[in-house]
Design a protein around this motif. Sequence first.
Motif, PDB file in Angstrom:
ATOM      1  N   PHE A  79      -0.053  14.339  18.336  1.00  0.00           N
ATOM      2  CA  PHE A  79      -0.465  13.770  17.057  1.00  0.00           C
ATOM      3  C   PHE A  79       0.114  12.367  16.950  1.00  0.00           C
ATOM      4  CE2 PHE A  79       0.152  12.976  12.489  1.00  0.00           C
ATOM      5  CZ  PHE A  79      -1.108  13.261  12.004  1.00  0.00           C
ATOM      6  N   ARG A  80      -0.702  11.413  16.547  1.00  0.00           N
ATOM      7  CA  ARG A  80      -0.198  10.046  16.404  1.00  0.00           C
ATOM      8  C   ARG A  80       0.314   9.812  14.998  1.00  0.00           C
ATOM      9  NH1 ARG A  80      -3.334   4.288  17.165  1.00  0.00           N
ATOM     10  NH2 ARG A  80      -3.570   4.507  14.913  1.00  0.00           N
ATOM     11  N   ASP A  81       1.612   9.508  14.912  1.00  0.00           N
ATOM     12  CA  ASP A  81       2.210   9.146  13.631  1.00  0.00           C
ATOM     13  C   ASP A  81       1.495   7.895  13.118  1.00  0.00           C
ATOM     14  OD1 ASP A  81       4.149   7.666  11.821  1.00  0.00           O
ATOM     15  OD2 ASP A  81       5.339   9.448  12.225  1.00  0.00           O
ATOM     16  N   PRO A  82       1.097   7.851  11.842  1.00  0.00           N
ATOM     17  CA  PRO A  82       0.345   6.699  11.345  1.00  0.00           C
ATOM     18  C   PRO A  82       1.127   5.389  11.345  1.00  0.00           C
ATOM     19  CG  PRO A  82       0.951   8.158   9.537  1.00  0.00           C
ATOM     20  CD  PRO A  82       1.273   8.884  10.805  1.00  0.00           C
ATOM     21  N   VAL A  83       2.449   5.451  11.397  1.00  0.00           N
ATOM     22  CA  VAL A  83       3.269   4.232  11.356  1.00  0.00           C
ATOM     23  C   VAL A  83       4.117   4.062  12.607  1.00  0.00           C
ATOM     24  CG1 VAL A  83       5.133   3.029  10.129  1.00  0.00           C
ATOM     25  CG2 VAL A  83       3.335   4.195   8.833  1.00  0.00           C
ATOM     26  N   ASP A  84       4.768   5.126  13.033  1.00  0.00           N
ATOM     27  CA  ASP A  84       5.754   5.055  14.115  1.00  0.00           C
ATOM     28  C   ASP A  84       5.164   5.646  15.403  1.00  0.00           C
ATOM     29  OD1 ASP A  84       8.046   4.817  15.595  1.00  0.00           O
ATOM     30  OD2 ASP A  84       9.170   6.362  14.521  1.00  0.00           O
ATOM     31  N   PHE A  85       4.433   4.820  16.158  1.00  0.00           N
ATOM     32  CA  PHE A  85       3.810   5.314  17.386  1.00  0.00           C
ATOM     33  C   PHE A  85       3.989   4.359  18.562  1.00  0.00           C
ATOM     34  CE2 PHE A  85       0.677   2.861  15.086  1.00  0.00           C
ATOM     35  CZ  PHE A  85       0.014   2.131  16.054  1.00  0.00           C
ATOM     36  N   ARG A  86       4.888   3.383  18.415  1.00  0.00           N
ATOM     37  CA  ARG A  86       5.150   2.439  19.488  1.00  0.00           C
ATOM     38  C   ARG A  86       6.651   2.235  19.673  1.00  0.00           C
ATOM     39  NH1 ARG A  86       0.563  -2.081  17.805  1.00  0.00           N
ATOM     40  NH2 ARG A  86      -1.174  -1.102  18.944  1.00  0.00           N
ATOM     41  N   SER A  87       7.010   1.674  20.811  1.00  0.00           N
ATOM     42  CA  SER A  87       8.413   1.350  21.086  1.00  0.00           C
ATOM     43  C   SER A  87       8.871   0.142  20.290  1.00  0.00           C
ATOM     44  CB  SER A  87       8.585   1.078  22.584  1.00  0.00           C
ATOM     45  OG  SER A  87       7.679   0.062  23.016  1.00  0.00           O
ATOM     46  N   CYS A  88       7.946  -0.477  19.586  1.00  0.00           N
ATOM     47  CA  CYS A  88       8.194  -1.678  18.784  1.00  0.00           C
ATOM     48  C   CYS A  88       7.586  -1.445  17.402  1.00  0.00           C
ATOM     49  CB  CYS A  88       7.554  -2.885  19.469  1.00  0.00           C
ATOM     50  SG  CYS A  88       5.800  -2.612  19.867  1.00  0.00           S
TER      51      CYS A  88
END
Length: 210
Positions: A79-88
Amino acid sequence: MAAFHEVRFPLRLAMGTSGGPVRRTDIVNLSNGRENRNQRWRNSRRAYDAGSGVRSVSDLYAVLEFFEARGGQLYGFRFRDPVDFRSCPPLTVPSVMDQRIGTGDGVTAAFQLVKTYADAGGGWTRTIAKPVEGSVVVSVNGIAATNVSTDHATGIVTFAAGHVPAAGAAVRAGFEFDVPVRFDIDRIDVSLATFEAGRIPSIPLVEILP
């Protein structure tokens, strides 16, 4: 990770998602007015509700199909978090310098992807077990590394023989990632608003910790 399907909850079906990290803290109020705080969970655990407003009948069916394919709560999924989905931060592009994932010792070839959340007051390091395929970039002492493979089911990156980071070398990585979750319910309630549209008031999801 047992009982897990390497498929992602469709992004178009998660537009109304709410949720984020959850922690557990015990707070004891003392007789002198002060309080003691104890951390029950060492790590946070994310919880979401992917239910939203009006959906087309096709979208409602897609949710039901996905739910049935997972056996309700039985199998986990991405599931992709709508805000926190990258290392940045979400509005920037991952780079090879984003997250320090380890220090070379001349022998170790495998490193676990992690993401660190920190400020002047403290920090916490999160294990990233479900990187997005094709998104992982790695560097050694700031130089991009190409002789690296990624296990997208575990988040472990492995350097090829002859390219193991030297002792003291800083190993960093950039990436996108999904959250391993499961449905937190064994029942989906569909309400038809009209012949061609309806809603699913609540689709609770909970993170599966690695």
